[in-house]
Motif scaffolding. Structure first.
Motif, mmCIF file in Angstrom:
data_model
loop_
_atom_site.group_PDB
_atom_site.id
_atom_site.type_symbol
_atom_site.label_atom_id
_atom_site.label_comp_id
_atom_site.label_asym_id
_atom_site.label_seq_id
_atom_site.Cartn_x
_atom_site.Cartn_y
_atom_site.Cartn_z
ATOM 1 N N SER A 73 -74.483 -7.341 70.693
ATOM 2 C CA SER A 73 -74.721 -8.396 71.745
ATOM 3 C C SER A 73 -73.223 -8.876 71.776
ATOM 4 C CB SER A 73 -75.719 -9.408 71.465
ATOM 5 O OG SER A 73 -76.875 -8.534 71.957
ATOM 6 N N ASN A 74 -73.050 -9.524 70.409
ATOM 7 C CA ASN A 74 -71.591 -10.210 70.016
ATOM 8 C C ASN A 74 -70.277 -9.556 70.551
ATOM 9 O OD1 ASN A 74 -73.050 -12.433 69.121
ATOM 10 N ND2 ASN A 74 -72.718 -11.916 67.098
ATOM 11 N N ILE A 75 -70.262 -8.074 70.076
ATOM 12 C CA ILE A 75 -69.185 -7.414 70.714
ATOM 13 C C ILE A 75 -69.025 -7.180 72.231
ATOM 14 C CG2 ILE A 75 -68.268 -4.961 70.576
ATOM 15 C CD1 ILE A 75 -67.381 -6.757 68.276
ATOM 16 N N ILE A 76 -70.114 -6.821 72.866
ATOM 17 C CA ILE A 76 -70.123 -6.689 74.037
ATOM 18 C C ILE A 76 -69.816 -7.867 74.973
ATOM 19 C CG2 ILE A 76 -71.816 -6.254 76.049
ATOM 20 C CD1 ILE A 76 -73.428 -4.310 74.397
ATOM 21 N N ALA A 77 -70.326 -9.195 74.399
ATOM 22 C CA ALA A 77 -70.011 -10.568 75.094
ATOM 23 C C ALA A 77 -68.637 -10.674 75.123
ATOM 24 C CB ALA A 77 -70.736 -11.457 74.426
ATOM 25 N N ALA A 78 -68.082 -10.588 73.896
ATOM 26 C CA ALA A 78 -66.715 -10.725 73.468
ATOM 27 C C ALA A 78 -65.804 -9.816 74.489
ATOM 28 C CB ALA A 78 -66.322 -10.526 72.252
ATOM 29 N N ARG A 79 -66.017 -8.839 74.651
ATOM 30 C CA ARG A 79 -65.507 -7.779 75.369
ATOM 31 C C ARG A 79 -65.419 -8.106 76.938
ATOM 32 N NH1 ARG A 79 -65.374 -1.488 74.014
ATOM 33 N NH2 ARG A 79 -63.462 -1.747 75.517
ATOM 34 N N VAL A 80 -66.699 -8.562 77.388
ATOM 35 C CA VAL A 80 -66.701 -8.901 78.853
ATOM 36 C C VAL A 80 -65.976 -10.109 79.014
ATOM 37 C CG1 VAL A 80 -68.360 -9.959 80.499
ATOM 38 C CG2 VAL A 80 -69.118 -7.929 79.075
ATOM 39 N N VAL A 81 -66.076 -10.964 78.160
ATOM 40 C CA VAL A 81 -65.505 -12.317 78.278
ATOM 41 C C VAL A 81 -63.972 -12.087 78.312
ATOM 42 C CG1 VAL A 81 -64.680 -14.659 77.373
ATOM 43 C CG2 VAL A 81 -67.184 -13.765 77.517
ATOM 44 N N ARG A 82 -63.141 -11.215 77.494
ATOM 45 C CA ARG A 82 -61.988 -10.935 77.453
ATOM 46 C C ARG A 82 -61.409 -9.996 78.625
ATOM 47 N NH1 ARG A 82 -58.753 -9.378 71.825
ATOM 48 N NH2 ARG A 82 -58.615 -11.520 71.745
ATOM 49 N N GLU A 83 -62.238 -8.936 78.663
ATOM 50 C CA GLU A 83 -61.678 -7.923 79.855
ATOM 51 C C GLU A 83 -61.939 -8.336 81.092
ATOM 52 O OE1 GLU A 83 -63.239 -4.529 78.210
ATOM 53 O OE2 GLU A 83 -62.099 -4.542 76.184
ATOM 54 N N THR A 84 -63.076 -9.019 81.213
ATOM 55 C CA THR A 84 -63.401 -9.271 82.956
ATOM 56 C C THR A 84 -62.879 -10.685 83.233
ATOM 57 O OG1 THR A 84 -65.382 -8.053 82.418
ATOM 58 C CG2 THR A 84 -65.582 -9.407 84.460
#
Length: 216
Positions: A73-84
């Motif tokens: 969950s932490n990795i997915i959230a981090a990627r969504v926030v950075r990339e999206t």
């Protein structure tokens, strides 16, 4: 994202430092860990859900910390926030140190829970300046951790020492201490620990907080 003990502590510290804070957690009962006078937003939802992030104000966010109790969950959230959403200051807490190193190499700053504390998360979210770790008995010499401008990445440790008039005592790289060789260079996400005259701490931090000066 995540209102466990670490998330609640981060939210409290950030708000105490004058920042606007929003906390996202899928369990509304988790918000009970926040102080009774907490003035930030409480958003019930998943930290990688775009609607929940929008409610939290992600489009105006300066930084994001994913500190739930799930690595995925932490990795997915981090990627969504950075990339999206294009938030640059993003950090994810990872329980598995081996996975943390992999994600670190992929450009996602991570904090291995077993080694690091909420204070280390804050250093990746906000520039805190030089932080003293040790002083000798006379208070003339200090060991400090300094924030380093990204333009220093790729520069040699020797150049850091020439520019600051200090000694690089060691580097923290991927959560591990490292005594650098003479020809070593600063890598992305390194934490630089300087041994410096106490009255020169401010000057050394000012040097490292800006791009490297030109050399003749």
């Amino acid at each position: 994202m995540g209102c466990g003990r670490v998330g609640a502590s981060l939210a409290e510290q950030l708000e105490a430092n004058g920042h606007s804070v929003a906390v996202v957690d899928q369990n509304p009962d988790a918000f009970r860990r926040l102080p009774s006078n907490f003035g930030g937003r409480r958003v019930t939802g998943l930290g990688f859900d775009r609607e929940a992030l929008a409610q939290a104000g992600i489009e105006e966010a300066h930084a994001f910390a994913a500190v739930s109790n799930g690595d995925n969950s932490n990795i997915i959230a981090a990627r969504v926030v950075r990339e999206t959403f294009g938030v640059d200051n993003v950090v994810a807490r990872i329980y598995d140190p081996r996975r943390a190193e992999v994600y670190q190499r992929l450009g996602i700053p991570t904090v291995a829970t077993v080694r690091w504390t909420a204070d280390q998360v804050l250093r990746r979210m906000l520039p805190l300046g030089a932080v003293s770790e040790y002083q000798d008995a006379s208070s003339k010499v200090s060991l400090v951790t300094c924030d380093v401008h990204t333009d220093w990445v790729g520069e040699s440790v020797a150049r850091v020492e020439r520019a600051t008039g200090a000694r690089v005592a060691y580097l923290t790289r991927l959560g591990r201490g490292l005594v650098p060789e003479p020809g070593a260079v600063v890598q992305e996400n390194d934490v630089v620990h300087l041994m410096v005259a106490t009255d020169r701490i401010g000057a050394a931090q000012r040097v490292l907080a800006t791009p490297p000066p030109k050399e003749d």
